[in-house]
Design a protein around this motif. Structure first.
Motif, PDB file in Angstrom:
ATOM      1  N   ARG A  31      52.964 -20.764  29.280  1.00  0.00           N
ATOM      2  CA  ARG A  31      54.106 -21.023  28.413  1.00  0.00           C
ATOM      3  C   ARG A  31      55.258 -20.087  28.760  1.00  0.00           C
ATOM      4  NH1 ARG A  31      53.248 -19.511  23.620  1.00  0.00           N
ATOM      5  NH2 ARG A  31      51.581 -18.060  24.090  1.00  0.00           N
ATOM      6  N   CYS A  41      58.048 -15.219  30.751  1.00  0.00           N
ATOM      7  CA  CYS A  41      56.686 -15.737  30.794  1.00  0.00           C
ATOM      8  C   CYS A  41      55.918 -15.178  29.597  1.00  0.00           C
ATOM      9  CB  CYS A  41      56.011 -15.333  32.103  1.00  0.00           C
ATOM     10  SG  CYS A  41      54.280 -15.854  32.219  1.00  0.00           S
ATOM     11  N   PHE A  63      53.731 -18.232  36.837  1.00  0.00           N
ATOM     12  CA  PHE A  63      54.723 -19.194  37.293  1.00  0.00           C
ATOM     13  C   PHE A  63      55.428 -18.674  38.537  1.00  0.00           C
ATOM     14  CE2 PHE A  63      54.186 -19.823  32.796  1.00  0.00           C
ATOM     15  CZ  PHE A  63      54.161 -21.198  32.669  1.00  0.00           C
ATOM     16  N   LEU A  84      53.585 -25.686  30.351  1.00  0.00           N
ATOM     17  CA  LEU A  84      53.300 -26.405  31.592  1.00  0.00           C
ATOM     18  C   LEU A  84      51.833 -26.260  31.951  1.00  0.00           C
ATOM     19  CD1 LEU A  84      56.359 -25.098  31.906  1.00  0.00           C
ATOM     20  CD2 LEU A  84      56.164 -26.087  34.160  1.00  0.00           C
ATOM     21  N   GLY A 139      50.165 -17.234  31.247  1.00  0.00           N
ATOM     22  CA  GLY A 139      49.966 -17.932  32.517  1.00  0.00           C
ATOM     23  C   GLY A 139      50.707 -17.261  33.649  1.00  0.00           C
ATOM     24  N   ALA A 170      54.219 -24.092  37.834  1.00  0.00           N
ATOM     25  CA  ALA A 170      53.119 -23.446  37.112  1.00  0.00           C
ATOM     26  C   ALA A 170      51.954 -23.185  38.073  1.00  0.00           C
ATOM     27  CB  ALA A 170      52.660 -24.326  35.957  1.00  0.00           C
ATOM     28  N   VAL A 191      49.736 -26.108  25.419  1.00  0.00           N
ATOM     29  CA  VAL A 191      49.795 -26.710  26.745  1.00  0.00           C
ATOM     30  C   VAL A 191      49.013 -28.022  26.686  1.00  0.00           C
ATOM     31  CG1 VAL A 191      49.094 -26.467  29.161  1.00  0.00           C
ATOM     32  CG2 VAL A 191      49.988 -24.478  27.916  1.00  0.00           C
ATOM     33  N   SER A 248      48.753 -26.309  34.686  1.00  0.00           N
ATOM     34  CA  SER A 248      48.636 -25.821  36.055  1.00  0.00           C
ATOM     35  C   SER A 248      49.026 -26.916  37.044  1.00  0.00           C
ATOM     36  CB  SER A 248      47.198 -25.373  36.315  1.00  0.00           C
ATOM     37  OG  SER A 248      47.074 -24.885  37.628  1.00  0.00           O
TER      38      SER A 248
END
Length: 109
Positions: free
Chosen positions: A102, A63, A68, A44, A66, A97, A21, A46
């Motif tokens: 990811r 996912c 999303f 992505l 993280g 995000a 990221v 945050s």
């Protein structure tokens, strides 16, 4: 190596190390293009997003890390690690995000 057996990654950490990221960015990398499928890694930060768009082929999005928010057809779903969605071809969708993370995008067909 043959086209009938390809090791894309032996562990999720391999993908994260090769495609981390990046602060303030959305980045993508093609992991595989083979008969009937393409795999893309999306990283992505945050607060970053993929604005509403469509794909020419059906997709699944998983996912990896993280959190999303995935939007399609007037619905929203929050994805955590392991969460997977399917979107038919040409259906508008967007991704936001909630945390840096990811995604693994599979384009079928």
């Amino acid at each position: 190596m043959t086209d009938s057996f390809i090791v894309v990654a032996a562990a999720a950490e391999e993908i994260a190390e090769e495609h981390p990221v990046v602060a303030g960015r959305v980045s993508s990398a093609r992991l595989l293009k083979a008969d009937g499928v393409r795999l893309m890694h999306l990283a992505l930060d945050s607060g970053e997003a993929l604005a509403e768009h469509t794909a020419a082929a059906p997709i699944t999005v998983q996912c990896l890390e993280g959190r999303f928010r995935f939007e399609a057809e007037g619905r929203e779903v929050d994805l955590a690690p392991g969460g997977i969605v399917y979107v038919a071809a040409r259906v508008p969708h967007a991704v936001h995000a909630l945390e840096a993370g990811r995604l693994l995008l599979s384009l079928h067909g």
